[in-house]
Design a protein around this motif. Structure first.
Motif, short mmCIF file in Angstrom:
data_model
loop_
_atom_site.label_atom_id
_atom_site.label_comp_id
_atom_site.label_asym_id
_atom_site.label_seq_id
_atom_site.Cartn_x
_atom_site.Cartn_y
_atom_site.Cartn_z
N SER A 2 0.82 -1.21 0.00
CA SER A 2 0.00 0.00 0.00
C SER A 2 0.85 1.26 0.00
O SER A 2 0.57 2.21 -0.71
N GLU A 68 0.51 3.76 8.59
CA GLU A 68 -0.09 2.71 7.78
C GLU A 68 -0.96 1.82 8.66
O GLU A 68 -0.54 1.41 9.74
N ALA A 69 -2.16 1.54 8.19
CA ALA A 69 -3.09 0.68 8.93
C ALA A 69 -3.94 -0.09 7.92
O ALA A 69 -4.88 0.48 7.35
N GLY A 70 -3.60 -1.33 7.68
CA GLY A 70 -4.37 -2.14 6.74
C GLY A 70 -4.34 -1.53 5.35
O GLY A 70 -3.27 -1.30 4.79
N ASP A 71 -5.52 -1.24 4.81
CA ASP A 71 -5.64 -0.67 3.47
C ASP A 71 -5.73 0.85 3.50
O ASP A 71 -6.25 1.46 2.55
N ALA A 72 -5.22 1.46 4.56
CA ALA A 72 -5.22 2.92 4.66
C ALA A 72 -3.80 3.41 4.96
O ALA A 72 -3.05 2.78 5.69
N ASP A 98 -7.14 5.60 0.88
CA ASP A 98 -7.77 4.29 1.00
C ASP A 98 -7.36 3.51 -0.24
O ASP A 98 -7.46 4.03 -1.36
N ARG A 100 -7.28 -0.17 -2.58
CA ARG A 100 -8.01 -1.39 -2.94
C ARG A 100 -7.19 -2.10 -4.02
O ARG A 100 -6.87 -1.50 -5.05
#
Length: 123
Positions: A2, A68-72, A98, A100
């Motif tokens: 990401s 950074e946190a997951g997909d964010a 965000d 994807r």
């Protein structure tokens, strides 16, 4: 993965390489900037950034912090630039991305619109 898309975004924005910028956006990307209507879709986003950056003789978004946190991904930015008439412009911003499937699906940008307007309109 990401962070790589966001790093590519800033590299493309700073160099005004809009074809590369298109490559990091999802087809239905949404650009949200405080105080402005949303821009939706890859082609609309590219046109938006091309128009926005046309007002600057030079510009640089320098990321000073990454979260950074997951997909964010959240970035703190120091923007420096020079308008076409040579006047400097400086401000701080916060961008929330965000992601994807490795592409940017949404960008939300927050900054002091009053201060930026003052700098742009000052004569």
């Amino acid at each position: 993965m990401s962070r790589a898309a966001v790093e590519a975004y800033f590299s493309a924005i700073n160099a005004e390489r809009f074809a590369e910028l298109a490559g990091v956006f999802a087809d239905d990307v949404e650009i949200r900037t405080v105080g402005a209507a949303p821009v939706v879709g890859r082609d609309a986003a590219i046109a938006h950034f091309a128009k926005l950056l046309a007002g600057y003789a030079e510009h640089d978004d320098r990321v000073t912090r990454w979260i950074e946190a997951g997909d964010a991904v959240v970035t703190e930015i120091d923007f420096t630039g020079r308008l076409r008439d040579g006047r400097p412009i400086v401000f701080s911003a916060l961008d929330v991305f965000d992601l994807r499937e490795g592409r940017i699906a949404k960008v939300a940008t927050w900054y002091d619109t009053r201060d930026v307007r003052r700098q742009v309109l000052a004569s």
